[in-house]
Design a protein around this motif. Sequence first.
Motif, PDB file in Angstrom:
ATOM      1  N   SER A  14      58.560  58.714  41.528  1.00  0.00           N
ATOM      2  CA  SER A  14      59.403  58.322  42.651  1.00  0.00           C
ATOM      3  C   SER A  14      59.310  59.333  43.798  1.00  0.00           C
ATOM      4  O   SER A  14      59.735  59.032  44.919  1.00  0.00           O
ATOM      5  CB  SER A  14      60.867  58.190  42.211  1.00  0.00           C
ATOM      6  OG  SER A  14      61.022  57.127  41.316  1.00  0.00           O
ATOM      7  N   VAL A  15      58.780  60.529  43.536  1.00  0.00           N
ATOM      8  CA  VAL A  15      58.570  61.567  44.542  1.00  0.00           C
ATOM      9  C   VAL A  15      59.870  61.909  45.279  1.00  0.00           C
ATOM     10  O   VAL A  15      59.900  62.044  46.493  1.00  0.00           O
ATOM     11  CB  VAL A  15      57.468  61.162  45.556  1.00  0.00           C
ATOM     12  CG1 VAL A  15      57.018  62.369  46.371  1.00  0.00           C
ATOM     13  CG2 VAL A  15      56.262  60.588  44.850  1.00  0.00           C
ATOM     14  N   ASP A  16      60.964  62.010  44.523  1.00  0.00           N
ATOM     15  CA  ASP A  16      62.235  62.262  45.184  1.00  0.00           C
ATOM     16  C   ASP A  16      62.695  63.713  45.077  1.00  0.00           C
ATOM     17  O   ASP A  16      63.557  64.139  45.843  1.00  0.00           O
ATOM     18  CB  ASP A  16      63.321  61.326  44.648  1.00  0.00           C
ATOM     19  CG  ASP A  16      63.388  61.291  43.139  1.00  0.00           C
ATOM     20  OD1 ASP A  16      64.155  60.494  42.604  1.00  0.00           O
ATOM     21  OD2 ASP A  16      62.654  62.064  42.505  1.00  0.00           O
ATOM     22  N   GLY A  17      62.149  64.488  44.166  1.00  0.00           N
ATOM     23  CA  GLY A  17      62.567  65.871  44.059  1.00  0.00           C
ATOM     24  C   GLY A  17      62.200  66.469  42.722  1.00  0.00           C
ATOM     25  O   GLY A  17      61.385  65.919  41.981  1.00  0.00           O
ATOM     26  N   VAL A  18      62.813  67.610  42.422  1.00  0.00           N
ATOM     27  CA  VAL A  18      62.532  68.334  41.183  1.00  0.00           C
ATOM     28  C   VAL A  18      63.757  68.276  40.280  1.00  0.00           C
ATOM     29  O   VAL A  18      64.876  68.556  40.725  1.00  0.00           O
ATOM     30  CB  VAL A  18      62.186  69.816  41.467  1.00  0.00           C
ATOM     31  CG1 VAL A  18      61.805  70.524  40.181  1.00  0.00           C
ATOM     32  CG2 VAL A  18      61.062  69.931  42.482  1.00  0.00           C
ATOM     33  N   PRO A  45      62.105  68.432  50.347  1.00  0.00           N
ATOM     34  CA  PRO A  45      62.252  68.309  51.799  1.00  0.00           C
ATOM     35  C   PRO A  45      61.435  67.107  52.279  1.00  0.00           C
ATOM     36  O   PRO A  45      60.370  66.810  51.717  1.00  0.00           O
ATOM     37  CB  PRO A  45      61.667  69.621  52.331  1.00  0.00           C
ATOM     38  CG  PRO A  45      61.732  70.562  51.181  1.00  0.00           C
ATOM     39  CD  PRO A  45      61.542  69.729  49.949  1.00  0.00           C
ATOM     40  N   PRO A  46      61.912  66.398  53.313  1.00  0.00           N
ATOM     41  CA  PRO A  46      61.194  65.196  53.772  1.00  0.00           C
ATOM     42  C   PRO A  46      59.716  65.441  54.063  1.00  0.00           C
ATOM     43  O   PRO A  46      58.869  64.600  53.727  1.00  0.00           O
ATOM     44  CB  PRO A  46      61.962  64.801  55.047  1.00  0.00           C
ATOM     45  CG  PRO A  46      63.348  65.292  54.796  1.00  0.00           C
ATOM     46  CD  PRO A  46      63.189  66.590  54.039  1.00  0.00           C
ATOM     47  N   ALA A  47      59.378  66.586  54.660  1.00  0.00           N
ATOM     48  CA  ALA A  47      57.980  66.853  54.993  1.00  0.00           C
ATOM     49  C   ALA A  47      57.127  66.972  53.737  1.00  0.00           C
ATOM     50  O   ALA A  47      55.996  66.465  53.684  1.00  0.00           O
ATOM     51  CB  ALA A  47      57.868  68.130  55.833  1.00  0.00           C
ATOM     52  N   LEU A  48      57.660  67.641  52.707  1.00  0.00           N
ATOM     53  CA  LEU A  48      56.909  67.767  51.461  1.00  0.00           C
ATOM     54  C   LEU A  48      56.808  66.424  50.764  1.00  0.00           C
ATOM     55  O   LEU A  48      55.744  66.052  50.249  1.00  0.00           O
ATOM     56  CB  LEU A  48      57.580  68.795  50.537  1.00  0.00           C
ATOM     57  CG  LEU A  48      56.943  68.978  49.160  1.00  0.00           C
ATOM     58  CD1 LEU A  48      55.477  69.364  49.265  1.00  0.00           C
ATOM     59  CD2 LEU A  48      57.713  70.015  48.347  1.00  0.00           C
ATOM     60  N   ARG A  49      57.908  65.664  50.756  1.00  0.00           N
ATOM     61  CA  ARG A  49      57.884  64.330  50.142  1.00  0.00           C
ATOM     62  C   ARG A  49      56.838  63.445  50.813  1.00  0.00           C
ATOM     63  O   ARG A  49      56.078  62.738  50.145  1.00  0.00           O
ATOM     64  CB  ARG A  49      59.261  63.689  50.257  1.00  0.00           C
ATOM     65  CG  ARG A  49      59.372  62.338  49.536  1.00  0.00           C
ATOM     66  CD  ARG A  49      60.730  61.717  49.776  1.00  0.00           C
ATOM     67  NE  ARG A  49      60.892  61.389  51.185  1.00  0.00           N
ATOM     68  CZ  ARG A  49      62.067  61.237  51.789  1.00  0.00           C
ATOM     69  NH1 ARG A  49      63.184  61.422  51.121  1.00  0.00           N
ATOM     70  NH2 ARG A  49      62.120  60.912  53.065  1.00  0.00           N
ATOM     71  N   ASP A  50      56.762  63.515  52.148  1.00  0.00           N
ATOM     72  CA  ASP A  50      55.783  62.699  52.873  1.00  0.00           C
ATOM     73  C   ASP A  50      54.360  63.155  52.574  1.00  0.00           C
ATOM     74  O   ASP A  50      53.449  62.329  52.442  1.00  0.00           O
ATOM     75  CB  ASP A  50      56.051  62.769  54.375  1.00  0.00           C
ATOM     76  CG  ASP A  50      57.342  62.072  54.784  1.00  0.00           C
ATOM     77  OD1 ASP A  50      57.818  62.306  55.910  1.00  0.00           O
ATOM     78  OD2 ASP A  50      57.872  61.273  53.965  1.00  0.00           O
ATOM     79  N   ALA A  51      54.175  64.479  52.446  1.00  0.00           N
ATOM     80  CA  ALA A  51      52.837  64.989  52.139  1.00  0.00           C
ATOM     81  C   ALA A  51      52.398  64.559  50.748  1.00  0.00           C
ATOM     82  O   ALA A  51      51.241  64.182  50.529  1.00  0.00           O
ATOM     83  CB  ALA A  51      52.820  66.517  52.259  1.00  0.00           C
ATOM     84  N   ILE A  52      53.333  64.605  49.791  1.00  0.00           N
ATOM     85  CA  ILE A  52      53.018  64.147  48.434  1.00  0.00           C
ATOM     86  C   ILE A  52      52.683  62.665  48.453  1.00  0.00           C
ATOM     87  O   ILE A  52      51.707  62.210  47.841  1.00  0.00           O
ATOM     88  CB  ILE A  52      54.195  64.422  47.481  1.00  0.00           C
ATOM     89  CG1 ILE A  52      54.397  65.922  47.293  1.00  0.00           C
ATOM     90  CG2 ILE A  52      53.951  63.757  46.126  1.00  0.00           C
ATOM     91  CD1 ILE A  52      55.696  66.280  46.578  1.00  0.00           C
ATOM     92  N   ALA A  53      53.493  61.892  49.171  1.00  0.00           N
ATOM     93  CA  ALA A  53      53.277  60.446  49.235  1.00  0.00           C
ATOM     94  C   ALA A  53      51.907  60.138  49.832  1.00  0.00           C
ATOM     95  O   ALA A  53      51.217  59.213  49.391  1.00  0.00           O
ATOM     96  CB  ALA A  53      54.382  59.777  50.049  1.00  0.00           C
ATOM     97  N   ALA A  76      58.433  74.929  45.334  1.00  0.00           N
ATOM     98  CA  ALA A  76      59.612  74.087  45.129  1.00  0.00           C
ATOM     99  C   ALA A  76      60.039  74.102  43.668  1.00  0.00           C
ATOM    100  O   ALA A  76      61.238  74.181  43.348  1.00  0.00           O
ATOM    101  CB  ALA A  76      59.325  72.652  45.587  1.00  0.00           C
ATOM    102  N   PHE A  77      59.068  74.046  42.751  1.00  0.00           N
ATOM    103  CA  PHE A  77      59.379  74.084  41.326  1.00  0.00           C
ATOM    104  C   PHE A  77      59.980  75.440  40.944  1.00  0.00           C
ATOM    105  O   PHE A  77      60.991  75.505  40.247  1.00  0.00           O
ATOM    106  CB  PHE A  77      58.112  73.827  40.508  1.00  0.00           C
ATOM    107  CG  PHE A  77      57.840  72.370  40.233  1.00  0.00           C
ATOM    108  CD1 PHE A  77      57.815  71.439  41.246  1.00  0.00           C
ATOM    109  CD2 PHE A  77      57.604  71.933  38.944  1.00  0.00           C
ATOM    110  CE1 PHE A  77      57.567  70.105  40.991  1.00  0.00           C
ATOM    111  CE2 PHE A  77      57.360  70.604  38.667  1.00  0.00           C
ATOM    112  CZ  PHE A  77      57.336  69.681  39.696  1.00  0.00           C
TER     113      PHE A  77
END
Length: 385
Positions: A14-18, A45-53, A76-77
């Motif tokens: 889901s790429v929502d967080g840790v 963070p939104p930027a990291l979530r978008d980069a992962i996506a 982040a981890f």
Amino acid sequence: MAPAYYLGLMSGTSVDGVDAALLAFDEDLACDRFDVLATLGRPHPPALRDAIATLCTPGEDGLDEAGRVDREVAVAFADTALALLESSGIDAARVSAIGSHGQTVRHRPGGNTPFTLQLGDPNTIAERTGITTVADFRRRDIAAGGEGAPLAPAFHRACFGAAGCCRAIVNIGGIANATLLDGETLVAGFDTGPGNTLLDAWSRRHQGADYDAGGAWSAEGTVIPALLDGALSDAFFQRAGPRSTGREHFSEAWLDSLLAAVPDADPRDVQATLAALTAQGIIRGLERAGFPADEVYVCGGGAHNDDLMRRLHRALEPARLATTQALGLDPDWVEAAAFAWLARETLAGRPGNAPAVTGAAGPRVLGGIYPGSAGGRWVVPGSGG
């Protein structure tokens, strides 16, 4: 006897967080008894979530981008682990190991060169936390001819197996998977298809929300039979186990190709159909396995989707449906706890995969060990120190 502490980290499809879980195990390595001492979830963070996506989307990826995200995910981890330890009052020097799943950005277990790729550099985690880190759990199973997923069933057996009970443990994350337990025997485990990934994507597209809270929006809609039938005709649902899948297959592009047949569909009806697809994938997976589950326990984010849980309840009666909370483990932390457990298995030199689930050539000790510097001292099993 002092407990042994293990910390599991997980970021799902889901790429929502840790998600982090701190477990205290009996010091006896042959015993699986544990207590969950603390849990913590931190959104990306939104930027990291978008980069992962972006990296999760099939296509050509830049190596520079992958390398940068690999380090950022690791930070982040590591920071989530440190924040959890601070809130729990457990000093890093007392933690034997971190088990880090990492962030899956590509999972392609089929073809001539199967592979799976998780980002989140374990060297960075070990250095930043000072704790021995076990990571890269899936690729050894792939190398042994397996699917590399799901890996949680072995933990489900240790945690939830009980004599005289036929249980299915269903994790509904971005992708859903099921573990079938006959008493304390692991009968099978497999991915069942989309979990929350398409529901979340459709909610973002039409509601501007990261997810459909409680399934309230899908509950307002009506299932579109043609769309559901088209989705369930996908070859994945016809496969017997072992099987695994990911966002690469069940992507927004995949959904859009199906929607071409129903161009005037009401968005809420599409959401209802996607909820039905998740439920039907689970139900058909259990039926195909011919497993007479008396009890079905749900974990993962889907456990909070009331509409999805109602659909499962109606289809699975008279089997009991509940979340893993009924078995003593909060459904939000099962996956993170699983990777703490897998880290412990690796340090003990024990296999963490289940070949009957993944299709690997045999049991394998999973992952690599990255020694820490401020505790979590790894001792080779049998070395005496």
